[in-house]
Structure formats: C-alpha cells, structure tokens
Design a protein around this motif. Sequence first.
Motif, PDB file in Angstrom:
ATOM      1  N   ASN A 135      65.269  25.325   5.402  1.00 40.22           N
ATOM      2  CA  ASN A 135      65.160  25.168   6.848  1.00 40.22           C
ATOM      3  C   ASN A 135      65.218  26.505   7.592  1.00 40.22           C
ATOM      4  O   ASN A 135      64.774  26.595   8.739  1.00 40.22           O
ATOM      5  CB  ASN A 135      66.276  24.250   7.365  1.00 40.22           C
ATOM      6  N   ALA A 136      65.779  27.505   6.940  1.00 42.82           N
ATOM      7  CA  ALA A 136      65.881  28.819   7.583  1.00 42.82           C
ATOM      8  C   ALA A 136      64.645  29.666   7.365  1.00 42.82           C
ATOM      9  O   ALA A 136      64.503  30.723   7.997  1.00 42.82           O
ATOM     10  CB  ALA A 136      67.110  29.566   7.063  1.00 42.82           C
ATOM     11  N   LEU A 137      63.741  29.253   6.518  1.00 37.91           N
ATOM     12  CA  LEU A 137      62.539  30.041   6.248  1.00 37.91           C
ATOM     13  C   LEU A 137      61.666  30.096   7.500  1.00 37.91           C
ATOM     14  O   LEU A 137      61.541  29.101   8.224  1.00 37.91           O
ATOM     15  CB  LEU A 137      61.755  29.435   5.084  1.00 37.91           C
ATOM     16  N   PRO A 138      61.038  31.272   7.793  1.00 35.41           N
ATOM     17  CA  PRO A 138      60.214  31.411   9.007  1.00 35.41           C
ATOM     18  C   PRO A 138      58.823  30.804   8.864  1.00 35.41           C
ATOM     19  O   PRO A 138      58.028  30.928   9.781  1.00 35.41           O
ATOM     20  CB  PRO A 138      60.138  32.931   9.189  1.00 35.41           C
ATOM     21  N   PHE A 139      58.504  30.219   7.734  1.00 39.35           N
ATOM     22  CA  PHE A 139      57.196  29.616   7.556  1.00 39.35           C
ATOM     23  C   PHE A 139      57.404  28.177   7.097  1.00 39.35           C
ATOM     24  O   PHE A 139      58.452  27.791   6.576  1.00 39.35           O
ATOM     25  CB  PHE A 139      56.347  30.388   6.544  1.00 39.35           C
ATOM     26  N   GLY A 140      56.370  27.357   7.297  1.00 39.48           N
ATOM     27  CA  GLY A 140      56.476  25.939   6.978  1.00 39.48           C
ATOM     28  C   GLY A 140      56.457  25.666   5.477  1.00 39.48           C
ATOM     29  O   GLY A 140      55.701  26.297   4.739  1.00 39.48           O
ATOM     30  N   VAL A 141      57.303  24.713   5.021  1.00 36.37           N
ATOM     31  CA  VAL A 141      57.368  24.315   3.612  1.00 36.37           C
ATOM     32  C   VAL A 141      57.261  22.786   3.539  1.00 36.37           C
ATOM     33  O   VAL A 141      58.035  22.084   4.203  1.00 36.37           O
ATOM     34  CB  VAL A 141      58.672  24.800   2.950  1.00 36.37           C
ATOM     35  N   PHE A 142      56.298  22.311   2.748  1.00 35.76           N
ATOM     36  CA  PHE A 142      56.103  20.880   2.519  1.00 35.76           C
ATOM     37  C   PHE A 142      56.368  20.585   1.050  1.00 35.76           C
ATOM     38  O   PHE A 142      55.998  21.371   0.174  1.00 35.76           O
ATOM     39  CB  PHE A 142      54.662  20.458   2.836  1.00 35.76           C
ATOM     40  N   VAL A 143      56.998  19.429   0.760  1.00 38.97           N
ATOM     41  CA  VAL A 143      57.127  18.921  -0.612  1.00 38.97           C
ATOM     42  C   VAL A 143      56.270  17.657  -0.695  1.00 38.97           C
ATOM     43  O   VAL A 143      56.538  16.667  -0.011  1.00 38.97           O
ATOM     44  CB  VAL A 143      58.581  18.615  -0.987  1.00 38.97           C
ATOM     45  N   VAL A 144      55.198  17.721  -1.508  1.00 41.53           N
ATOM     46  CA  VAL A 144      54.236  16.621  -1.605  1.00 41.53           C
ATOM     47  C   VAL A 144      54.332  16.020  -3.007  1.00 41.53           C
ATOM     48  O   VAL A 144      54.288  16.759  -4.012  1.00 41.53           O
ATOM     49  CB  VAL A 144      52.806  17.120  -1.336  1.00 41.53           C
ATOM     50  N   GLY A 145      54.473  14.711  -3.042  1.00 41.37           N
ATOM     51  CA  GLY A 145      54.589  14.033  -4.328  1.00 41.37           C
ATOM     52  C   GLY A 145      53.238  13.835  -4.994  1.00 41.37           C
ATOM     53  O   GLY A 145      52.177  14.152  -4.429  1.00 41.37           O
ATOM     54  N   HIS A 146      53.332  13.269  -6.202  1.00 46.82           N
ATOM     55  CA  HIS A 146      52.091  13.057  -6.950  1.00 46.82           C
ATOM     56  C   HIS A 146      51.218  12.014  -6.288  1.00 46.82           C
ATOM     57  O   HIS A 146      50.008  11.941  -6.515  1.00 46.82           O
ATOM     58  CB  HIS A 146      52.434  12.611  -8.393  1.00 46.82           C
ATOM     59  N   ASP A 147      51.840  11.190  -5.431  1.00 48.39           N
ATOM     60  CA  ASP A 147      51.071  10.166  -4.724  1.00 48.39           C
ATOM     61  C   ASP A 147      50.452  10.696  -3.420  1.00 48.39           C
ATOM     62  O   ASP A 147      49.991   9.921  -2.595  1.00 48.39           O
ATOM     63  CB  ASP A 147      51.966   8.963  -4.404  1.00 48.39           C
ATOM     64  N   ASN A 170      60.372  21.349   6.085  1.00 48.86           N
ATOM     65  CA  ASN A 170      61.431  22.131   6.737  1.00 48.86           C
ATOM     66  C   ASN A 170      61.161  22.249   8.239  1.00 48.86           C
ATOM     67  O   ASN A 170      60.151  21.764   8.750  1.00 48.86           O
ATOM     68  CB  ASN A 170      61.577  23.507   6.094  1.00 48.86           C
ATOM     69  N   GLN A 171      62.122  22.880   8.935  1.00 50.83           N
ATOM     70  CA  GLN A 171      62.039  22.955  10.398  1.00 50.83           C
ATOM     71  C   GLN A 171      60.838  23.768  10.857  1.00 50.83           C
ATOM     72  O   GLN A 171      60.202  23.428  11.858  1.00 50.83           O
ATOM     73  CB  GLN A 171      63.333  23.588  10.948  1.00 50.83           C
ATOM     74  N   ALA A 172      60.502  24.846  10.152  1.00 53.28           N
ATOM     75  CA  ALA A 172      59.349  25.653  10.534  1.00 53.28           C
ATOM     76  C   ALA A 172      58.068  24.853  10.424  1.00 53.28           C
ATOM     77  O   ALA A 172      57.145  25.012  11.236  1.00 53.28           O
ATOM     78  CB  ALA A 172      59.271  26.908   9.667  1.00 53.28           C
ATOM     79  N   GLY A 173      57.995  23.975   9.409  1.00 51.07           N
ATOM     80  CA  GLY A 173      56.823  23.115   9.277  1.00 51.07           C
ATOM     81  C   GLY A 173      56.715  22.134  10.416  1.00 51.07           C
ATOM     82  O   GLY A 173      55.617  21.875  10.926  1.00 51.07           O
ATOM     83  N   LEU A 174      57.853  21.555  10.836  1.00 52.41           N
ATOM     84  CA  LEU A 174      57.835  20.661  11.994  1.00 52.41           C
ATOM     85  C   LEU A 174      57.364  21.396  13.249  1.00 52.41           C
ATOM     86  O   LEU A 174      56.620  20.852  14.059  1.00 52.41           O
ATOM     87  CB  LEU A 174      59.235  20.081  12.222  1.00 52.41           C
ATOM     88  N   ALA A 175      57.821  22.631  13.399  1.00 55.12           N
ATOM     89  CA  ALA A 175      57.421  23.408  14.583  1.00 55.12           C
ATOM     90  C   ALA A 175      55.926  23.700  14.558  1.00 55.12           C
ATOM     91  O   ALA A 175      55.267  23.711  15.606  1.00 55.12           O
ATOM     92  CB  ALA A 175      58.215  24.708  14.638  1.00 55.12           C
ATOM     93  N   LEU A 176      55.388  23.991  13.389  1.00 55.04           N
ATOM     94  CA  LEU A 176      53.952  24.257  13.292  1.00 55.04           C
ATOM     95  C   LEU A 176      53.141  23.051  13.740  1.00 55.04           C
ATOM     96  O   LEU A 176      52.114  23.192  14.401  1.00 55.04           O
ATOM     97  CB  LEU A 176      53.577  24.636  11.861  1.00 55.04           C
ATOM     98  N   LEU A 177      53.602  21.848  13.352  1.00 51.11           N
ATOM     99  CA  LEU A 177      52.853  20.632  13.641  1.00 51.11           C
ATOM    100  C   LEU A 177      53.237  20.013  14.981  1.00 51.11           C
ATOM    101  O   LEU A 177      52.518  19.145  15.488  1.00 51.11           O
ATOM    102  CB  LEU A 177      53.059  19.607  12.528  1.00 51.11           C
ATOM    103  N   PHE A 181      65.728  17.737   9.685  1.00 55.09           N
ATOM    104  CA  PHE A 181      65.903  18.743   8.637  1.00 55.09           C
ATOM    105  C   PHE A 181      65.665  18.128   7.261  1.00 55.09           C
ATOM    106  O   PHE A 181      65.725  16.924   7.075  1.00 55.09           O
ATOM    107  CB  PHE A 181      67.320  19.325   8.669  1.00 55.09           C
ATOM    108  N   ILE A 182      65.418  19.012   6.327  1.00 59.06           N
ATOM    109  CA  ILE A 182      65.378  18.569   4.933  1.00 59.06           C
ATOM    110  C   ILE A 182      66.774  18.130   4.535  1.00 59.06           C
ATOM    111  O   ILE A 182      67.738  18.865   4.721  1.00 59.06           O
ATOM    112  CB  ILE A 182      64.892  19.694   4.019  1.00 59.06           C
ATOM    113  N   LYS A 183      66.897  16.903   3.975  1.00 64.58           N
ATOM    114  CA  LYS A 183      68.190  16.402   3.515  1.00 64.58           C
ATOM    115  C   LYS A 183      68.268  16.506   2.001  1.00 64.58           C
ATOM    116  O   LYS A 183      67.261  16.380   1.310  1.00 64.58           O
ATOM    117  CB  LYS A 183      68.368  14.937   3.930  1.00 64.58           C
ATOM    118  N   PRO A 184      69.512  16.647   1.457  1.00 64.28           N
ATOM    119  CA  PRO A 184      69.643  16.673  -0.006  1.00 64.28           C
ATOM    120  C   PRO A 184      69.123  15.391  -0.634  1.00 64.28           C
ATOM    121  O   PRO A 184      68.536  15.413  -1.705  1.00 64.28           O
ATOM    122  CB  PRO A 184      71.134  16.869  -0.217  1.00 64.28           C
TER     123      PRO A 184
END
Length: 809
Positions: free
Chosen positions: A122-134, A141-148, A19-22
């Motif tokens: 994590n509860a969102l039904p679609f995948g969410v990625f946080v990508v840094g400037h690098d 999130n969990q939906a993103g893991l499931a997609l991949l 899961f996404i952690k704080p």
Amino acid sequence: MRSGAKDNGVGDSTNESEFIKPSSLTENMDFSSGEYRHRLTPALTAGLGVAISLVAFKVVQTTNIHPGHPVWHEWFALGLGLTVTALVTLCLHFYLTRNSRADRKAEERLHKALHYTAGILNALPFGVFVVGHDRRVRSINQAGLALLGRRRHEIVGHHCKSHACLSGKEICPVLDEGKSVDQVECSLRHANGTEIPVLKSVVPLHLNGEEVLLESFFDLSRRKKMEEELRTSKEQTESLNEELRQQSLLARQMAMEAKIAAEAKDQFLTNLSHEIRTPLNGVMGMNQMLLNTSLDPDQRYYTETVQTCSNQLLKFFEDVLDYEKLQAGELKLHPTDFNLRALVEETAEALAIKAHEKNLAFSNYIDPAAPSLLHGDADRLRRILVNIIGNAVKFTESGEVAVAVTLGEETPSRATLRFSVRDTGIGIPSNMHEEIFELFRQVDGSMTRRHEGIGLGLTLAREFVHLMAGEIHVHSEEGHGAEFSFTLTLEKQPDATEFPAACPMLVGLDILVVEEDATSRHVLHRYLDSLGCRVRDAMTVREAKTLLDLASARARIPVVLISRSLPNNGDEILAQHIRRTPSLEKTAMILLTNQVQQGDAQRFPNLGYIGYLPKPIRYRQVQELLQTAVEYRNGKPLDVPTVESPSEIPASPLLPGASNRDAADRFSTRILLVEDNKTNQIILLEILKSLGFVARAANHGQEAIELLSREEYDLVLMDCQMPVMDGLEATRYIRHPDSPVLDHEIPVIAVTAHVRDGDREECFAAGMNDYLPKPIAPDALWVALARNLPLNSDPADRKESPRSTADRE
C-alpha cells in the motif's frame, strides 16, 4: 500513493476496505491442520471419554453373566473404565492443546507478516494488482485505486480486462501466450473516463499452489506532461532563436545604417563647425579691430552690439554641439594644466560686462589660499561657469551677482574647491529645483517669456560637473534669488610655483575702502586681509572724509580705494578733497570701476589716481597696485599704462610675469601663419602685429612647406582644413626627417575650426604642439604663443604645452 492519503473523488481512503488485506492475500491457504484441530479438541476429548466408558461398562456387563459374581464387581468395572477414560482423555487433551498453541503462534506470525507485506504494497508509489488464474482481480493497493479513481470493491473480484488491460484482446498475453510484459506503455481508464498513460510490468507468481499475476503500473502522466512541455518549449525556443536570428540580422543591418548615419552626421557637424566658426572668427576679429579704432558713440554701440551677438551665437553653437555629444554619449574630458585664478577671473570679467549693462553689482572672489596651478579640463570648467553665471545675469534685473571660489580639503596632490554663483534674481520654485537641470527647461517656458535661451545651459553644466566627478546643487526660493554651487576635486600641477600670497611691504599697510556695495567691500576685505593689510570701511563720501581727517595728522591711511559707483560723482568729490588737503598729499588713490571707457586712461591720472582696479577685482591686480602705491609714496615715479592702442593689449594673467617680457624678444620672432581664408589672415596678422610679432601668411600647406624649406621661422600657426594640402598632412611632412624643411622641430600650433571630440588628439597625433580653436581671442593667442616660444629666459614663466601634457599621461 500513501495509505494515509485521500483518493480524489473516491471517498475516505483511510477506510480499511480500501487497502490490501492479509485475508485477501491468503484466501485459498489450508489452515485445517492447526485452526480446525484446535476447534475440535474439546469435542473429540468428550466423545472419546464417553466411548471408553461405554466399552468398559459393556465389558463389565459381559463378565456379570455368570451367576455368583457380586454386584459391586460391576460398579468396580464401571469405575475402572471411567478412570481409564479420564486418564486417556486428559492425556489426549494435553497433547491436542499443546499442538493447538503452537499452531496459534504460527498463525499470529503469519498474520503479522501478511500485514507487513500489505503495508509495503500500500505504500508503493505505483499501482499493484494481484490477478488470479481466472483473470479476476484478487487484490489492489492504494496507488492502484488512485490511478483508477475507484473503491476497492469496484475492482476486486472483477475481470482484469475492465480495468488493468485495455488491449482489447480476449487472450491474455501472459497466461495464454506466455509472453513477458516488462515496462510496456499502455493505458488505464480512470473513473471519469480519461485514459491514463502507464508503464506496465507483469510478474507471474505461485501463491499457495495457485498461479497468479502481480501487475505493476507506473503513472506516466507527469512525464508525458513534462515531455509535452519540453517539446512545446523546444518549439518555442526554436521559434525564438529564429526570431532572434532575424532580429540580430536586422540589428546588424540597423547598426550598419546607424554607423553610416553617425559618420555622416559627424562629418556634417564637423563641416558645420568649420563653416560657422571660420566666418564667425572673421566677424568677431574684424569687429574687435573696429572697436580698437576711434568711433563715435553710436558706432561704438553698434559695434559692441555686433560683438555681443557674435558671442551669443558662438555660445549657442557650442551648446548645440555639446548637446549632440551628450545624446551620443561622447562627452569626454580633456585635462590640461591651467591657472584656476586666471580662468575664473577672465570668465567673470567677460560676463560682468552684461551685468554692468543692467546696472547689476558684480563681484568675484577666489580664496587666496586656493592653489591656482591645477590640472584638469579647463574648457569644461569654463563652460560650467559661463552657463551658470550667464544664467544668473540673465534672470537678475536688479541687485547683484556674486561669484566665489573657496578651498575645501587639500592634499599635497589634490584640492577640493567649491564654486558658487549667487544672484538676487527671480528665484526658482522649490518644485522645479530638479527639473531646472532637465533639457530645454526654464523657470518660464511660455511663449511670452522675457529671457532668451533654449534651456541647455544648466543641463550641460550638470553633465560637465558629473563628468568631472563633482556634485551640483541649487538653493533658491521663488522671488528671493538663487545660489548654484558645485564642488570639484582637481589635481595640482607637480612642482608648480604659486604666485606669492603676501608681500612684506604690504604687511601692516593701512587702507581705506570707500565702497557702497557690501559684497564688493567683503571681497576686498578678504583679499586685503590675506595680504596683511589693515582695512577700514566707508560707505559714503562723508564717512570717508571723517576717517581721513581723523587720521591725517598721523598719516595712518596711506592708500584709499574709491568706488566709481558712489552717488552724485562722489569719487571725484572725494579725490578732490584728498588732493586739496596738504596732510593727505602723499595719499595714494586707486579707483574701483565697473568699466574702463575711452579716455579714462588719461583722465584718471588727472584726478590724482595712481591706477584703477576694474570690477570684478583680481587678487593679483590688487597686490600689484598696492605695491605701486607703496613705491609711489616712497618717491618712485608712476608709469601709468593705457589701453587705448591695440599694440598695448595687456598680457594674460595666465602667465606669471608675462607683462615684464622685453618687447625686443617678440620683435625678433618670426611666425608663419598658414590659413586659406583671407579674412582670417588679415585678423590674425593684425593681432600678431599688435602683440609685437613679425608674421607672414601662406595660403595652404604646400606653400608653407616651400617657405619653411628656404626661410627660417620660430613658430607656425597652422589651419587644419585647407585646399592643396591640409594642416595635418603638412605637419606630418614637417616632422618627417627626410623632408626639406629647415627645422623639423619647429613649434606648430593648430588654429582650427575643428573642435569636436577627437580633433585635438588628431592634431597632436600629427605632430602639432598646441591647439587653439576658432574664433581666436588676442589673449588666447598670446597664451598659446607664450607656451611655445622662449620669450623669457626665466623657466618659471614657461608653461607646459597641452601636447606634452598629453604625452606624459
């Protein structure tokens, strides 16, 4: 996908590492002003205290350089420094501790907010990625893991190009080119190697001073699948529509061909009916005329055989036509007014001849309480009875056939009647009670079967019963006979006057019935009981003599009914005994006989009989003969009719009071017969002559119009199919007010071989008053004439014609 669900093939998705952690959201945040200050507070306080103490001690030491100062000053200075140090330390510790608590509360609130945000992501039904400037993935999130189809550690920290961007470009369109990505279709690569269609959106964010990308991926697999299914379904629908269109065209073409074939078949059957019925009418008519002449026994046997075969051929032909209508769904009802009692009795009489030839006892009972004047399809009812009774006679070799009609429920406008036909024949196995009603089925269907027939009779009988909203049943055991029964609810004729059920002069009349057959005795008993008579029974001549001798002194048995079927000429022996007994001189004797043979009309009076009752017995004949017997005992002379001459053919009992009509009415009636067949002309003219009418023939419709234009006639018998001008056209011409005929309202009766559905209505539509199908029986012709001619002034004797009945409906 919800955080509590398991990832397919990825492992336990409830592991916190998935899961996404704080902490993953705040890894670069500066918490030194709170957290680090809280950790350094004890060390700073201790160090500051030591430093102040050392400074104080050094100051005291300096002040002690000069001699003369006491030592306690040093210790005082040291204590004062320590005290000041402690106070300063306490103040500093209180200040730092207070600020540290505030920082911890703020930190806890921040962690709660981060946990809340992580739960939402994590509860969102679609995948969410946080990508840094690098270009590396910071969080997913969990939906993103499931997609991949992967775990978190396989993605977080890795380059986004490996998972979230499959464009193949080295330059990021958002970070490097500043383009917007909003709901763009692209693909993600699943762990199993398949590409998943997604809808991608990218939102730039600043998080703790760093620029990051929040990328969302909406799975399009289901929508793509539905689109594919919809496309396939659309193609299939289009294909089906095209096939349906082709089938519709084919069906329309086949319907047109079927219509043409049906019309051709209908025309063929119409022509076939005409071509068979027309010569058959000649055969049966001429044969009947031959039967009315003086014939030796062999000639009479041959002639009667021809008549029987002709009737069988006619019945077979009618069954085939009805079967064709059944197959085409064209069976229809043709309701008319009719006399139930006469219909059943005439049908039974016709079929009783075959039964008597097989030495079978044949009885016919009609409940005296049952109404006679009814409205319904008389032709169909007659066909039902003919098929069932004929079947019973055919499959019975010894014993009896009994027909009965009883009254069920009755209302002022309707009556429910139960018809039953019981026989002592071969019976029907229980497993064939339903099959016996199927097409072309018989109990014995082998090539060696003893009974003729094609197996249509019971099938048509059942269809006719159902068509008339009735029910038909069979009760039978193999080898113990059978009973067929059916119920019908028929309408009563409005304002109809029934034949009186009782006569005052017969009430209390003593009657002796000498009959060996139990069924015939039972029928007579019920008829006589309904007339109010008192009945005694005897089965032998000896029993009859005993009863007569006991009652002779008081003359209590004025009428005796004697069966001709008594063994050893018992009827003649008993008749002679009555005539030789003085006390029985006024006893009226009536003979019960199966068949009336040539010479019987003269021989019966010589034996002392005042009349005879042919079997099956008619209720009205019983009443009329008993009235004659009472009048005979009162001294009225007898007028015994004979049946030897064709000119004295008895009137049909369909017409109340028909036998009392004055012959002068008939002799003054002129009838025009329009018929192109010479044989049928001869037959119908002879029948009309025998009935006492004056008739003339015309060969076609045009000739009939010419005769009707210059001569007066009372009625027209019109054939339908004729050369020059057919009967329908001629009738329309007669009805036309501008035609030259003398009487436009003259009664016209169709005498035709056209008997298919619609022919009757077509005749009435052309203006005809009545309809008489060929072959023509004398009784049927008489009935039709009586319906349309004013032969009697009593209106109660007139019957409504089928045409007027149809018009009223």
